[in-house]
Design a protein around this motif. Structure first.
Motif, mmCIF file in Angstrom:
data_model
loop_
_atom_site.group_PDB
_atom_site.id
_atom_site.type_symbol
_atom_site.label_atom_id
_atom_site.label_comp_id
_atom_site.label_asym_id
_atom_site.label_seq_id
_atom_site.Cartn_x
_atom_site.Cartn_y
_atom_site.Cartn_z
ATOM 1 N N MET A 22 0.930 -0.922 -0.111
ATOM 2 C CA MET A 22 0.032 -0.035 -0.039
ATOM 3 C C MET A 22 0.973 1.347 -0.110
ATOM 4 S SD MET A 22 -2.863 -1.481 0.100
ATOM 5 C CE MET A 22 -4.340 -0.320 0.689
ATOM 6 N N ALA A 23 0.343 2.344 -0.707
ATOM 7 C CA ALA A 23 1.002 3.581 -0.725
ATOM 8 C C ALA A 23 0.051 4.351 0.375
ATOM 9 C CB ALA A 23 1.087 4.182 -1.870
ATOM 10 N N THR A 24 0.639 5.425 1.119
ATOM 11 C CA THR A 24 0.056 6.371 2.039
ATOM 12 C C THR A 24 0.553 7.671 1.666
ATOM 13 O OG1 THR A 24 0.135 4.597 3.669
ATOM 14 C CG2 THR A 24 -0.384 6.762 4.468
ATOM 15 N N VAL A 25 -0.326 8.632 1.626
ATOM 16 C CA VAL A 25 -0.107 10.121 0.908
ATOM 17 C C VAL A 25 -1.098 11.031 1.990
ATOM 18 C CG1 VAL A 25 0.516 9.747 -1.304
ATOM 19 C CG2 VAL A 25 -1.925 10.240 -0.623
ATOM 20 N N ARG A 26 -0.239 12.152 2.105
ATOM 21 C CA ARG A 26 -1.036 13.211 3.002
ATOM 22 C C ARG A 26 -1.372 14.267 1.868
ATOM 23 N NH1 ARG A 26 1.632 14.215 7.396
ATOM 24 N NH2 ARG A 26 -0.134 13.349 8.964
ATOM 25 N N VAL A 27 -2.849 14.614 1.633
ATOM 26 C CA VAL A 27 -3.407 15.608 0.853
ATOM 27 C C VAL A 27 -4.011 16.775 1.525
ATOM 28 C CG1 VAL A 27 -4.820 15.980 -0.977
ATOM 29 C CG2 VAL A 27 -3.920 13.730 -0.625
ATOM 30 N N THR A 28 -3.147 17.784 1.398
ATOM 31 C CA THR A 28 -3.502 19.285 2.049
ATOM 32 C C THR A 28 -4.174 20.087 0.960
ATOM 33 O OG1 THR A 28 -1.525 18.911 3.370
ATOM 34 C CG2 THR A 28 -2.824 21.207 3.403
ATOM 35 N N PHE A 29 -5.237 20.953 1.067
ATOM 36 C CA PHE A 29 -5.962 21.669 0.251
ATOM 37 C C PHE A 29 -7.064 22.563 1.294
ATOM 38 C CE2 PHE A 29 -7.962 17.403 1.129
ATOM 39 C CZ PHE A 29 -9.346 17.724 1.662
ATOM 40 N N PRO A 30 -7.312 23.674 0.377
ATOM 41 C CA PRO A 30 -8.331 24.672 1.141
ATOM 42 C C PRO A 30 -9.683 23.941 1.005
ATOM 43 C CG PRO A 30 -7.951 25.293 -1.408
ATOM 44 C CD PRO A 30 -6.781 24.106 -0.690
ATOM 45 N N ASP A 88 -10.896 22.142 8.151
ATOM 46 C CA ASP A 88 -10.947 23.437 8.762
ATOM 47 C C ASP A 88 -10.847 24.322 7.567
ATOM 48 O OD1 ASP A 88 -10.764 25.208 10.646
ATOM 49 O OD2 ASP A 88 -9.400 24.235 11.923
ATOM 50 N N ASN A 89 -10.134 25.495 7.804
ATOM 51 C CA ASN A 89 -9.778 26.309 6.700
ATOM 52 C C ASN A 89 -8.813 25.953 5.821
ATOM 53 O OD1 ASN A 89 -11.635 28.259 7.737
ATOM 54 N ND2 ASN A 89 -9.980 29.434 8.854
#
Length: 199
Positions: A135-143, A167-168
């Motif tokens: 498995m691959a694990t990623v963190r996605v950050t977005f508005p 959140d914001n």
């Protein structure tokens, strides 16, 4: 080969006799060499009155980390046939331990090889086989405004949400099969305002 690999589905155990010698075999799921060695030590302590505690393990999705031990049996007569059984089933992340109580009749080299092979085969048969995927694990950050777009990709693909913060600025930790990684990350990166890091 892809991201698919095979391991045992549960702990396996078996025993049989050959010319008065008793063989007790165990198959254990292990993730690393340290765990494998600790389990071997536990069996050596538990069966301290036996003549031999022989073993072999195979680790890693690529099946490239392995070790074997004849534990006093003639070289190549115990660890090698045990590992051979692991290889014949194309398994990984597995340790097989075979305990031998000597019955007074020597088995000879061919007899030992056949006995350890059979003991390992029986334990692995008892353990069963399970298909696994790297498995691959990623963190996605977005508005926040991009949340709909990101969630659309998640719902349209076989993606597991491990953690979420809305959140914001929002973030998701996602897991998916390595074989699908480039397609899924490509689609997520196509959403405006998204940044992505591999974990």
């Amino acid at each position: 080969m892809g991201d698919t690999y095979y391991t045992i589905s549960k702990r396996g155990e078996a025993q049989f006799r050959e010319k008065m010698s008793r063989f007790i075999s165990f198959a254990e799921k292990v993730e690393d060499a340290e765990t494998a060695r600790r389990i071997v030590k536990n069996y050596q302590n538990e069966y301290h009155d036996s003549r031999h505690v022989c073993w072999a393990y195979m680790l890693g999705h690529e099946r490239n980390e392995w070790q074997l031990n004849d534990n006093g049996e003639p070289s190549g007569t115990a660890g090698k046939p045990i590992l051979g059984q692991i290889n014949s089933k194309n398994l990984t992340n597995v340790l097989v331990v075979v305990v031998r109580y000597f019955g007074g009749i020597k088995l000879g080299t061919p007899g030992l090889i056949a006995a350890y092979r059979e003991a390992a085969r029986l334990a692995l048969e008892d353990a069963g086989v399970e298909e696994m995927h790297s498995m691959a694990t990623v963190r996605v950050t977005f508005p926040y405004v991009a949340a709909d777009g990101v969630m659309r990709v998640v719902k349209a693909t076989e993606t597991e949400v491990v953690d979420r913060t809305f959140d914001n600025t929002c973030s998701l930790v996602l897991r998916f099969r390595e074989d699908d990684a480039s397609e899924i990350t490509g689609r997520i990166k196509g959403v405006d305002g998204v940044s992505l890091e591999e974990l």
